[in-house]
Design an enzyme around this catalytic site. Structure first.
Site, PDB file in Angstrom:
ATOM      1  N   SER A  99       0.739  -1.191   0.178  1.00  0.00           N
ATOM      2  CA  SER A  99      -0.065  -0.103  -0.094  1.00  0.00           C
ATOM      3  C   SER A  99       0.703   1.134   0.065  1.00  0.00           C
ATOM      4  O   SER A  99       1.716   1.526  -0.581  1.00  0.00           O
ATOM      5  CB  SER A  99      -0.830  -0.071   1.174  1.00  0.00           C
ATOM      6  OG  SER A  99      -1.748   0.908   1.148  1.00  0.00           O
ATOM      7  N   HIS A 100       0.827   1.973   1.101  1.00  0.00           N
ATOM      8  CA  HIS A 100       1.275   3.507   1.146  1.00  0.00           C
ATOM      9  C   HIS A 100       2.822   3.244   1.744  1.00  0.00           C
ATOM     10  O   HIS A 100       3.264   4.439   1.653  1.00  0.00           O
ATOM     11  CB  HIS A 100       0.484   4.396   1.911  1.00  0.00           C
ATOM     12  CG  HIS A 100       0.151   3.512   3.264  1.00  0.00           C
ATOM     13  ND1 HIS A 100      -0.887   2.485   3.358  1.00  0.00           N
ATOM     14  CD2 HIS A 100       0.761   3.794   4.558  1.00  0.00           C
ATOM     15  CE1 HIS A 100      -0.859   2.266   4.525  1.00  0.00           C
ATOM     16  NE2 HIS A 100      -0.319   2.974   5.061  1.00  0.00           N
ATOM     17  N   ASP A 145      -2.321   6.490  -3.451  1.00  0.00           N
ATOM     18  CA  ASP A 145      -1.045   6.095  -2.878  1.00  0.00           C
ATOM     19  C   ASP A 145      -0.507   4.972  -3.653  1.00  0.00           C
ATOM     20  O   ASP A 145      -0.717   4.747  -4.904  1.00  0.00           O
ATOM     21  CB  ASP A 145      -1.636   5.243  -1.374  1.00  0.00           C
ATOM     22  CG  ASP A 145      -2.515   4.078  -1.551  1.00  0.00           C
ATOM     23  OD1 ASP A 145      -3.294   3.964  -2.532  1.00  0.00           O
ATOM     24  OD2 ASP A 145      -2.381   3.493  -0.944  1.00  0.00           O
ATOM     25  N   ASP A 168      -0.659   1.619  -4.166  1.00  0.00           N
ATOM     26  CA  ASP A 168      -1.562   0.596  -4.908  1.00  0.00           C
ATOM     27  C   ASP A 168      -3.077   1.262  -5.375  1.00  0.00           C
ATOM     28  O   ASP A 168      -3.782   0.522  -5.793  1.00  0.00           O
ATOM     29  CB  ASP A 168      -1.876  -0.501  -3.799  1.00  0.00           C
ATOM     30  CG  ASP A 168      -2.636  -0.397  -2.826  1.00  0.00           C
ATOM     31  OD1 ASP A 168      -2.355   0.829  -2.302  1.00  0.00           O
ATOM     32  OD2 ASP A 168      -3.211  -1.234  -2.091  1.00  0.00           O
ATOM     33  N   ASP A 185      -5.595   2.569  -3.888  1.00  0.00           N
ATOM     34  CA  ASP A 185      -6.856   2.650  -3.120  1.00  0.00           C
ATOM     35  C   ASP A 185      -7.214   3.841  -2.169  1.00  0.00           C
ATOM     36  O   ASP A 185      -8.283   4.003  -1.843  1.00  0.00           O
ATOM     37  CB  ASP A 185      -7.160   1.244  -2.464  1.00  0.00           C
ATOM     38  CG  ASP A 185      -5.920   0.992  -1.380  1.00  0.00           C
ATOM     39  OD1 ASP A 185      -4.890   1.925  -1.333  1.00  0.00           O
ATOM     40  OD2 ASP A 185      -5.945  -0.094  -0.867  1.00  0.00           O
ATOM     41  N   ARG A 186      -6.137   4.578  -1.958  1.00  0.00           N
ATOM     42  CA  ARG A 186      -6.200   5.711  -0.968  1.00  0.00           C
ATOM     43  C   ARG A 186      -6.496   7.115  -1.740  1.00  0.00           C
ATOM     44  O   ARG A 186      -6.081   6.998  -3.005  1.00  0.00           O
ATOM     45  CB  ARG A 186      -5.273   5.825  -0.109  1.00  0.00           C
ATOM     46  CG  ARG A 186      -5.076   4.786   0.864  1.00  0.00           C
ATOM     47  CD  ARG A 186      -4.011   5.229   1.904  1.00  0.00           C
ATOM     48  NE  ARG A 186      -3.876   4.085   2.869  1.00  0.00           N
ATOM     49  CZ  ARG A 186      -3.520   4.111   4.145  1.00  0.00           C
ATOM     50  NH1 ARG A 186      -2.972   5.349   4.713  1.00  0.00           N
ATOM     51  NH2 ARG A 186      -3.541   3.320   4.913  1.00  0.00           N
ATOM     52  N   LYS A 224     -11.269  -0.277  -1.410  1.00  0.00           N
ATOM     53  CA  LYS A 224     -11.478   1.210  -1.334  1.00  0.00           C
ATOM     54  C   LYS A 224     -10.636   1.658  -2.752  1.00  0.00           C
ATOM     55  O   LYS A 224     -10.050   0.928  -3.247  1.00  0.00           O
ATOM     56  CB  LYS A 224     -10.916   1.908  -0.354  1.00  0.00           C
ATOM     57  CG  LYS A 224      -9.366   1.646  -0.050  1.00  0.00           C
ATOM     58  CD  LYS A 224      -9.084   2.118   1.409  1.00  0.00           C
ATOM     59  CE  LYS A 224      -7.510   1.933   1.692  1.00  0.00           C
ATOM     60  NZ  LYS A 224      -7.399   1.193   2.638  1.00  0.00           N
TER      61      LYS A 224
HETATM   62  C1  G1P Z   1      -4.520   1.105   8.198  1.00  0.00           C
HETATM   63  C2  G1P Z   1      -5.702   2.101   8.220  1.00  0.00           C
HETATM   64  C3  G1P Z   1      -6.777   1.378   7.942  1.00  0.00           C
HETATM   65  C4  G1P Z   1      -6.708   0.797   6.490  1.00  0.00           C
HETATM   66  C5  G1P Z   1      -5.207  -0.048   6.428  1.00  0.00           C
HETATM   67  C6  G1P Z   1      -5.204  -0.582   5.137  1.00  0.00           C
HETATM   68  O1  G1P Z   1      -4.402   0.243   8.922  1.00  0.00           O
HETATM   69  O2  G1P Z   1      -5.619   2.761   9.494  1.00  0.00           O
HETATM   70  O3  G1P Z   1      -7.898   2.182   8.072  1.00  0.00           O
HETATM   71  O4  G1P Z   1      -7.751  -0.023   6.209  1.00  0.00           O
HETATM   72  O5  G1P Z   1      -4.245   0.712   6.860  1.00  0.00           O
HETATM   73  O6  G1P Z   1      -4.928   0.661   3.962  1.00  0.00           O
HETATM   74  P1  G1P Z   1      -3.556  -0.097  10.410  1.00  0.00           P
HETATM   75  O7  G1P Z   1      -2.140   0.593  10.246  1.00  0.00           O
HETATM   76  O8  G1P Z   1      -4.229   1.374  11.328  1.00  0.00           O
HETATM   77  O9  G1P Z   1      -3.999  -1.214  10.870  1.00  0.00           O
HETATM   78 ZN    ZN Z   2      -3.213   1.184  -0.380  1.00  0.00          ZN
END
Ligand code: G1P
Ligand code: ZN
Length: 544
Positions: free
Chosen positions: A113-114, A278, A280, A282-283, A377
């Site tokens: 992800s990010h 982000d 991937d 999705d954000r 998302k």
């Molecule tokens: C974080 C975000 C959560 C999101 C997840 C995946 O998870 O807070 O809302 O769904 O990334 O993108 P966390 O690191 O808080 O468990």
């Molecule tokens: Zn992501």
């Protein structure tokens, strides 16, 4: 086809977190580490044998190698066909779209992800079920249990496959179809939004926007949608070439990590609209001139104005938000007479509600917004939705949000993250809070009267599954809240997240600076959890 059975031994700690298995690249590069997790997927998902598997990732370092490993294993495990994004690329929402559109048996998405990418950074893998959504807890748990029992995995010995040319090739008995990673997703977007109106907005020439792809996966998607299909000027998409290390950046669209973009929205000459996604895809982050839209407000504004977009013109079924997300969406649901759900953190908890048709829109404070069009998302979806609203309502971003606050009140909101905290200290801090819970209701903290205090638990209304220990909530009279939880996606120590929200009905007080307006609550949150004494941190690392 010569299947090779390779002896292996279980690794500790292959339990997926909030969003799949996420570790440092070096952990994934250990011999058999990735293979074990992948074999556990094939062992627990029997219908993949003879079925269709979607495969792609965010293009980060190790993406290509991992795709090749997984393809060989898929063939050796009897998968009938693999649909692979060209170059190994599929954004997370595009993967969800492809899984659903072609009625496949699921998909494997490679992404952290990010989180930053590169040889010393992060990598991740997750399995998505045939509905296109992240595996529910029971599925992840079965995969995890299987990882603890493996003594071998199946693979093939074959030369490296060409991932860059669209078309079908054979790998053992399996067909590998390299697909255009953008087309199906872009078509879906075109079916949901008023492209003609958005084209007119761009053609007019006065609307100035930028989309920052942060050198991550959305570059090609954004260029196709914004610049090709919608006619935005070339250069509207910044940092549009996906790089394995995201240009050494942190591909997280927030005020801290997308500074260059934020700066372009400032001043009288600032952009009308700016957005980012982000690693991937999705954000999303939404900005107007001198204006930041909190993700919680974004969900509420989209819900209140959903009928402006053709895909939602008949109205929406219900709304869900993750527990730490502000209650702004609840107010919209109430006004529209819709059901509203509060789920634990993580997109997987929206899946059942979406599948059952109980909700249409959902979102998380962590820059995640989406709908029933896929089961992830979706960053670009949110961006297009906003542009659609701006084109339809002929208002600026700030005007649209302020109008919303006037009608529904403003939920001031901020999240403070303390990153890479000592894991034991973080666990002790949470225990300390849990011990306080029974004594809190009815007490006063500063100017705030505690109404309830609990450790959030959720019973899924569709399948009755129960998830406990999802975060400590302290709720005050009048709707303000403090929430504490530990991240389930970090790869180093623990990350403490403190979520703060306070409600202001009076429109005359809607223009305060967020951190200032929330100062009293911030101090209460620090003191209650003894953050500085327990973690040694006087200030958070990231404020969003
Ligand atoms: C974080 C975000 C959560 C999101 C997840 C995946 O998870 O807070 O809302 O769904 O990334 O993108 P966390 O690191 O808080 O468990
Ligand atoms: Zn992501």
């Amino acid at each position: 086809m010569d299947v090779k059975i390779v002896a292996t031994r279980p690794f500790d700690g292959q339990r997926p977190g909030t969003s799949g298995l996420r570790k440092k690249v070096k952990v994934f590069q250990q011999p058999h580490y990735l293979e074990n997790f992948v074999q556990a997927i094939f062992d627990t998902r029997a219908d993949l044998a003879g079925g269709v598997l979607v495969l792609g990732g965010d293009g980060r370092y190790y993406n290509r190698q991992a795709i090749r490993i997984i393809l060989r294993m898929a063939a050796a495990n009897g998968v009938g066909k693999a649909l692979v994004g060209q170059g190994g690329i599929l954004s997370t929402p595009a993967a969800s779209c492809v899984i659903r559109k072609y009625e496949t048996q699921g998909g494997i998405i490679l992404s952290a992800s990010h989180n930053p990418g590169g040889p010393d950074e992060d990598f991740g893998i997750k399995f998505n079920t045939p509905n296109g959504g992240p595996a529910p807890e029971a599925v992840s748990e079965a995969i995890y249990e299987r990882t603890g029992k493996l003594d071998s995995y199946r693979t093939l010995e074959t030369p490296d496959l060409d991932l860059d040319h669209i078309g079908a090739v054979r790998l053992g008995e399996m067909t590998v179809e390299i697909i255009d990673p953008v087309a199906d997703y872009a078509d879906l977007m075109e079916s949901l939004f008023d492209f003609a109106a958005i084209r007119r907005l761009f053609a007019d020439g006065t609307f100035r926007m930028r989309f920052d792809a942060m050198h991550a996966v959305t570059g090609p998607y954004a260029v196709e949608l914004l610049e090709r299909r919608l006619g935005a000027p070339a250069g509207t998409v910044m940092n549009g070439v996906p790089l394995e290390d995201f240009g050494q950046g942190h591909p997280d669209p927030n005020l801290a990590h997308a500074k260059e973009l934020v700066a372009m929205t400032k001043g009288a000459d600032g952009l009308d609209f700016a957005a980012a996604s982000d690693g991937d895809g999705d954000r999303n982050m939404i900005l107007g001139r001198n204006f930041f839209v909190t993700p919680s407000d974004s969900l509420a504004v989209l819900a209140a104005n959903a009928r402006q977009a053709p895909g939602y013109k008949d109205g929406i079924a219900g709304i869900a938000r993750s527990m730490p997300t502000s209650q702004a969406a609840d107010r919209v649901a109430e006004a529209l007479g819709l059901e509203c759900f509060e789920t634990p953190t993580g997109w997987k908890f929206f899946g059942n509600l979406l599948d059952a048709g109980r909700i249409t829109l959902c979102g998380e404070e962590s820059f995640g917004t989406g709908s029933d069009h896929v089961r992830e998302k979706d960053g670009l979806w949110a961006v297009l939705f906003w542009i659609n609203l701006l084109a339809a309502r002929k208002l600026s971003v700030a005007e649209l949000v302020k109008e919303h606050w006037q009608r529904f009140g403003r939920n001031y909101y901020t999240r403070h993250d303390y990153e890479a905290v000592d894991a034991q200290a973080a666990a002790d801090l949470m225990d300390h809070l849990r011990r306080l819970l029974p004594g809190l209701p009815g007490t006063r903290l500063g100017d705030y009267q505690v109404e309830y205090a609990d450790d959030f638990a959720y019973t899924d209304p569709i399948d009755g599954s129960r998830s406990e220990g999802q975060g400590v909530r302290v709720g005050f009279q009048g709707g303000s809240r403090i929430v504490y939880r530990l991240s389930g996606t970090g790869t180093q120590g623990a990350t403490l997240r403190v979520y703060l929200e306070f409600f202001e009905a009076d429109a005359a007080r809607h223009d305060q600076e967020t951190q200032e307006a929330m100062r009293p609550l911030i101090l209460i949150a620090r003191e209650l959890a003894q953050i500085e004494t327990r973690t040694g941190r006087a200030e958070p690392d990231v404020i969003t």
